[in-house]
Write an enzyme that holds these catalytic residues in place. Sequence first.
Site, PDB file in Angstrom:
ATOM      1  N   ASP A  40       0.841  -1.195   0.000  1.00 48.53           N
ATOM      2  CA  ASP A  40       0.000   0.000   0.000  1.00 48.53           C
ATOM      3  C   ASP A  40       0.872   1.239   0.000  1.00 48.53           C
ATOM      4  O   ASP A  40       1.989   1.228   0.536  1.00 48.53           O
ATOM      5  CB  ASP A  40      -0.913   0.009   1.235  1.00 48.53           C
ATOM      6  N   ASP A  68       3.357   2.336  -4.564  1.00 48.21           N
ATOM      7  CA  ASP A  68       2.535   3.216  -5.402  1.00 48.21           C
ATOM      8  C   ASP A  68       2.254   2.416  -6.664  1.00 48.21           C
ATOM      9  O   ASP A  68       3.159   2.158  -7.461  1.00 48.21           O
ATOM     10  CB  ASP A  68       3.302   4.498  -5.718  1.00 48.21           C
ATOM     11  N   VAL A  69       0.998   1.993  -6.841  1.00 48.00           N
ATOM     12  CA  VAL A  69       0.669   1.047  -7.909  1.00 48.00           C
ATOM     13  C   VAL A  69       0.824   1.628  -9.303  1.00 48.00           C
ATOM     14  O   VAL A  69       0.727   0.904 -10.295  1.00 48.00           O
ATOM     15  CB  VAL A  69      -0.762   0.477  -7.750  1.00 48.00           C
ATOM     16  N   TYR A 160     -14.298   6.192 -13.716  1.00 43.47           N
ATOM     17  CA  TYR A 160     -14.470   4.988 -12.886  1.00 43.47           C
ATOM     18  C   TYR A 160     -15.161   3.890 -13.689  1.00 43.47           C
ATOM     19  O   TYR A 160     -14.718   2.744 -13.696  1.00 43.47           O
ATOM     20  CB  TYR A 160     -15.264   5.330 -11.626  1.00 43.47           C
ATOM     21  N   LYS A 164     -13.050   0.499 -14.602  1.00 45.20           N
ATOM     22  CA  LYS A 164     -13.464  -0.799 -14.062  1.00 45.20           C
ATOM     23  C   LYS A 164     -13.928  -1.745 -15.164  1.00 45.20           C
ATOM     24  O   LYS A 164     -13.800  -2.970 -15.046  1.00 45.20           O
ATOM     25  CB  LYS A 164     -14.548  -0.590 -13.001  1.00 45.20           C
ATOM     26  N   THR A 197     -16.991   0.212   3.462  1.00 43.65           N
ATOM     27  CA  THR A 197     -15.561   0.490   3.598  1.00 43.65           C
ATOM     28  C   THR A 197     -15.368   2.012   3.571  1.00 43.65           C
ATOM     29  O   THR A 197     -16.321   2.768   3.326  1.00 43.65           O
ATOM     30  CB  THR A 197     -14.750  -0.143   2.444  1.00 43.65           C
TER      31      THR A 197
END
Length: 260
Positions: A40, A68-69, A160, A164, A197
Site C-alpha cells: 500500500d 505506489d501502484v 471509474y 473498471k 468500507t
Amino acid sequence: MTVAGRVAGKKAFISGAAQGLGAAMARKLASEGAKVSLADLNHAGAQAVAAEIDAAFGAGTAFAFPLDVTKEDQWIFALEEADAAMGGVSVLIHNAGISIPGSIEEMPFEDWKRVMEVNVDSVFLGTKHALKYMRQNQPGSIVNISSIAGLIAAHNMPPYNASKAAVWMLSKGIALHCARQGLDIRSNSIHPTFIDTPILDKYREQFGDEGAKAKLGRQVPLGHIGEPDDVANAALYLASDESKFVTGAELKVDGGISAM
C-alpha cells in the site's frame, strides 16, 4: 503456527491492503492458511494490519511493503521483496483503486488520467511483473477487483466506469494469455456494489453512517449494502483450488443490482 485451511500453502500479494477490502481479504486468506503480503501507499497502515494478522496467526504469516501502484519500479521492488519473504507468489490480488466523480464536460483531463492510471495501469504492471514469480508457484490465481460500475454505467463517473470495465476485460485477456502459455494460472474479476468500507466516507459525511447505509441500500435488491467479508469470501474462493476450472470469469457481489 500453521493453519490448515482452504488456501493452506498459498502465498498472496494484495495491493491496497492497508484498509477496507484489501485488509479484509488479507485477514481472510491468512485465516485460511495463506501467507500474505500487504502492499500500500500507506505503508504504516499496511504494517499495522500485517502485525495484527501475525498476532492472530503466528509470526511470518504477513508482510508489508510500500507500493505506489502507478510506478513500475515500485511493483518490481515490492514483488521481489514479497517473493523472498513468503518463498514465492501464487496469488495476486489487484485491489487498489480510486474514484473521482464528475461530468465528462467539466472533469479535468488530469482527473481522468489519474483514475485510469491507478485502476488500470496498476493491473497491467502488477500482472506483467508477478507472472515470473507465479510461474514458479503454480497453481496460481490472479484476482482483480473491478466493480459493478464496470458493468453498469452512471452519468457522473466516466473514468471509474471506463477503468473498471477495462479491468473486467483485461482480466479475461490475462486468463487467455496464461492458458495459451500452458500455465496453471487463472485470472478472474470481482464486481462489488456498495460495500461498507472507507470508500463510502463521502456519503457518511453527507448523510451520517446509518443514513448513508440506508440511502445506498435502497438501490440494492437485497435491501442493504455489502460487508467487506462478502468480497473477501469471493476472493477466497477464487484464490483457492476450489475454483481450479474458473478463469476469465466475473463474479458479481452486488446484492442483485445487475439482475435488474
